[in-house]
Design a protein around this motif. Structure first.
Motif, short mmCIF file in Angstrom:
data_model
loop_
_atom_site.label_atom_id
_atom_site.label_comp_id
_atom_site.label_asym_id
_atom_site.label_seq_id
_atom_site.Cartn_x
_atom_site.Cartn_y
_atom_site.Cartn_z
N LEU A 27 0.81 -1.33 -0.18
CA LEU A 27 -0.03 0.15 -0.25
C LEU A 27 0.93 1.21 -0.06
O LEU A 27 0.46 2.09 -0.61
CB LEU A 27 -0.90 0.06 1.15
CG LEU A 27 -2.09 1.23 1.49
CD1 LEU A 27 -2.92 1.07 0.12
CD2 LEU A 27 -2.59 0.93 2.71
N THR A 28 1.92 1.29 0.84
CA THR A 28 2.78 2.50 0.91
C THR A 28 3.42 2.63 -0.48
O THR A 28 3.50 3.83 -0.84
CB THR A 28 4.04 2.07 1.98
OG1 THR A 28 3.29 2.08 3.13
CG2 THR A 28 4.84 3.32 1.94
N ARG A 29 4.08 1.56 -1.05
CA ARG A 29 4.35 1.88 -2.57
C ARG A 29 3.43 2.37 -3.67
O ARG A 29 3.77 3.17 -4.43
CB ARG A 29 4.70 0.36 -2.98
CG ARG A 29 6.28 -0.14 -2.36
CD ARG A 29 6.69 -1.50 -2.87
NE ARG A 29 7.64 -1.88 -2.11
CZ ARG A 29 8.92 -1.95 -2.52
NH1 ARG A 29 9.35 -1.37 -3.51
NH2 ARG A 29 9.99 -2.13 -1.98
N LEU A 30 2.11 1.68 -3.36
CA LEU A 30 1.19 2.24 -4.34
C LEU A 30 1.06 3.75 -4.04
O LEU A 30 0.80 4.43 -5.21
CB LEU A 30 0.00 1.45 -4.20
CG LEU A 30 -1.39 1.70 -5.02
CD1 LEU A 30 -2.18 0.48 -5.52
CD2 LEU A 30 -2.29 2.47 -4.15
N LEU A 31 0.91 4.31 -3.01
CA LEU A 31 0.41 5.52 -2.71
C LEU A 31 1.72 6.35 -2.91
O LEU A 31 1.41 7.50 -3.66
CB LEU A 31 0.05 5.95 -1.20
CG LEU A 31 -1.40 5.11 -0.69
CD1 LEU A 31 -1.37 5.23 0.97
CD2 LEU A 31 -2.20 6.12 -1.38
N THR A 32 2.93 6.10 -2.90
CA THR A 32 3.99 6.80 -3.22
C THR A 32 4.17 6.96 -4.96
O THR A 32 4.36 7.80 -5.20
CB THR A 32 5.49 6.06 -2.79
OG1 THR A 32 5.39 5.75 -1.17
CG2 THR A 32 6.61 6.84 -3.27
N GLY A 33 3.91 5.70 -5.56
CA GLY A 33 3.89 5.84 -6.86
C GLY A 33 2.67 6.58 -7.34
O GLY A 33 2.84 7.38 -8.52
N ALA A 34 1.51 6.60 -6.97
CA ALA A 34 0.33 7.30 -7.40
C ALA A 34 0.73 8.77 -7.02
O ALA A 34 0.45 9.67 -7.82
CB ALA A 34 -0.95 7.01 -6.52
N ARG A 35 1.44 9.46 -5.98
CA ARG A 35 1.59 10.74 -5.57
C ARG A 35 2.71 11.14 -6.69
O ARG A 35 2.56 12.24 -7.02
CB ARG A 35 2.11 10.74 -4.41
CG ARG A 35 0.99 10.58 -3.09
CD ARG A 35 1.41 10.51 -1.79
NE ARG A 35 0.26 10.56 -0.96
CZ ARG A 35 0.09 9.65 0.20
NH1 ARG A 35 1.21 8.78 0.57
NH2 ARG A 35 -1.02 9.53 0.94
N HIS A 36 3.62 10.60 -6.87
CA HIS A 36 4.64 10.57 -7.95
C HIS A 36 4.28 10.74 -9.17
O HIS A 36 4.25 11.85 -10.07
CB HIS A 36 5.84 9.65 -7.96
CG HIS A 36 6.90 9.69 -6.92
ND1 HIS A 36 7.56 10.80 -6.66
CD2 HIS A 36 7.01 9.08 -5.86
CE1 HIS A 36 8.24 10.56 -5.54
NE2 HIS A 36 8.07 9.36 -5.18
N LEU A 37 3.32 10.18 -9.52
CA LEU A 37 2.47 10.42 -10.96
C LEU A 37 1.87 11.57 -10.78
O LEU A 37 1.78 12.19 -12.01
CB LEU A 37 1.42 8.86 -11.09
CG LEU A 37 0.71 8.97 -12.51
CD1 LEU A 37 2.01 8.96 -13.85
CD2 LEU A 37 -0.04 7.90 -12.80
N ARG A 38 1.12 11.81 -9.81
CA ARG A 38 0.19 13.11 -9.93
C ARG A 38 1.02 14.23 -10.04
O ARG A 38 0.78 15.21 -10.76
CB ARG A 38 -0.61 12.99 -8.43
CG ARG A 38 -1.32 14.27 -8.48
CD ARG A 38 -2.03 14.47 -6.91
NE ARG A 38 -1.18 14.50 -6.14
CZ ARG A 38 -1.67 14.27 -4.93
NH1 ARG A 38 -2.84 14.01 -4.38
NH2 ARG A 38 -0.69 14.08 -3.70
N ALA A 39 2.38 14.25 -9.31
CA ALA A 39 3.25 15.28 -9.48
C ALA A 39 3.65 15.66 -10.97
O ALA A 39 3.89 16.53 -11.53
CB ALA A 39 4.26 15.22 -8.57
N LEU A 40 3.98 14.57 -11.51
CA LEU A 40 4.40 14.46 -13.05
C LEU A 40 3.72 14.93 -13.78
O LEU A 40 3.59 15.68 -14.82
CB LEU A 40 4.78 13.17 -13.48
CG LEU A 40 6.00 12.45 -13.05
CD1 LEU A 40 6.34 10.89 -13.16
CD2 LEU A 40 7.07 13.22 -13.45
N ILE A 41 2.21 14.57 -13.59
CA ILE A 41 1.02 15.16 -14.36
C ILE A 41 0.98 16.60 -14.13
O ILE A 41 0.75 17.39 -15.33
CB ILE A 41 -0.30 14.34 -13.99
CG1 ILE A 41 -0.12 12.82 -14.64
CG2 ILE A 41 -1.35 15.04 -14.85
CD1 ILE A 41 -1.22 11.99 -14.00
N GLU A 42 0.81 16.91 -12.90
CA GLU A 42 0.87 18.35 -12.81
C GLU A 42 1.75 19.16 -13.20
O GLU A 42 1.72 20.32 -13.82
CB GLU A 42 0.77 18.47 -11.36
CG GLU A 42 -0.59 18.09 -10.46
CD GLU A 42 -0.68 18.32 -9.14
OE1 GLU A 42 0.41 18.53 -8.36
OE2 GLU A 42 -1.49 17.89 -8.44
#
Length: 79
Positions: A27-42
């Motif tokens: 779950l930690t890995r999933l959330l970290t990856g999703a947050r990084h992806l959101r930052a890249l999109i932004e």
């Protein structure tokens, strides 16, 4: 949007008791990856706005040592 749903659901799961350490690690890995992806999109959207002349760019000094520490820490976590 789907990414917000992933983040929201992950954050709800994060608050649950009783998750195994393996499940919590995933779950930690999933959330970290999703947050990084959101930052890249932004960042990509910001660059697009700048390219279209709809965004002003502000030049300011950056404390390079702190930035490099963040990059090294992020890289170490993803290894």
């Amino acid at each position: 949007p789907p990414l917000h749903a992933v983040l929201g659901f992950g954050e709800l799961l994060e608050q649950r008791d009783g998750l195994s350490s393996e499940a919590r690690d995933h779950l930690t890995r999933l959330l970290t990856g999703a947050r990084h992806l959101r930052a890249l999109i932004e960042d990509a959207l910001t660059l697009q706005r700048a390219d279209q002349g709809r965004l002003g760019i502000e030049w300011r000094p950056v404390e390079l040592g702190g930035l490099l520490k963040k990059v090294a820490a992020a890289r170490a976590r993803s290894a």
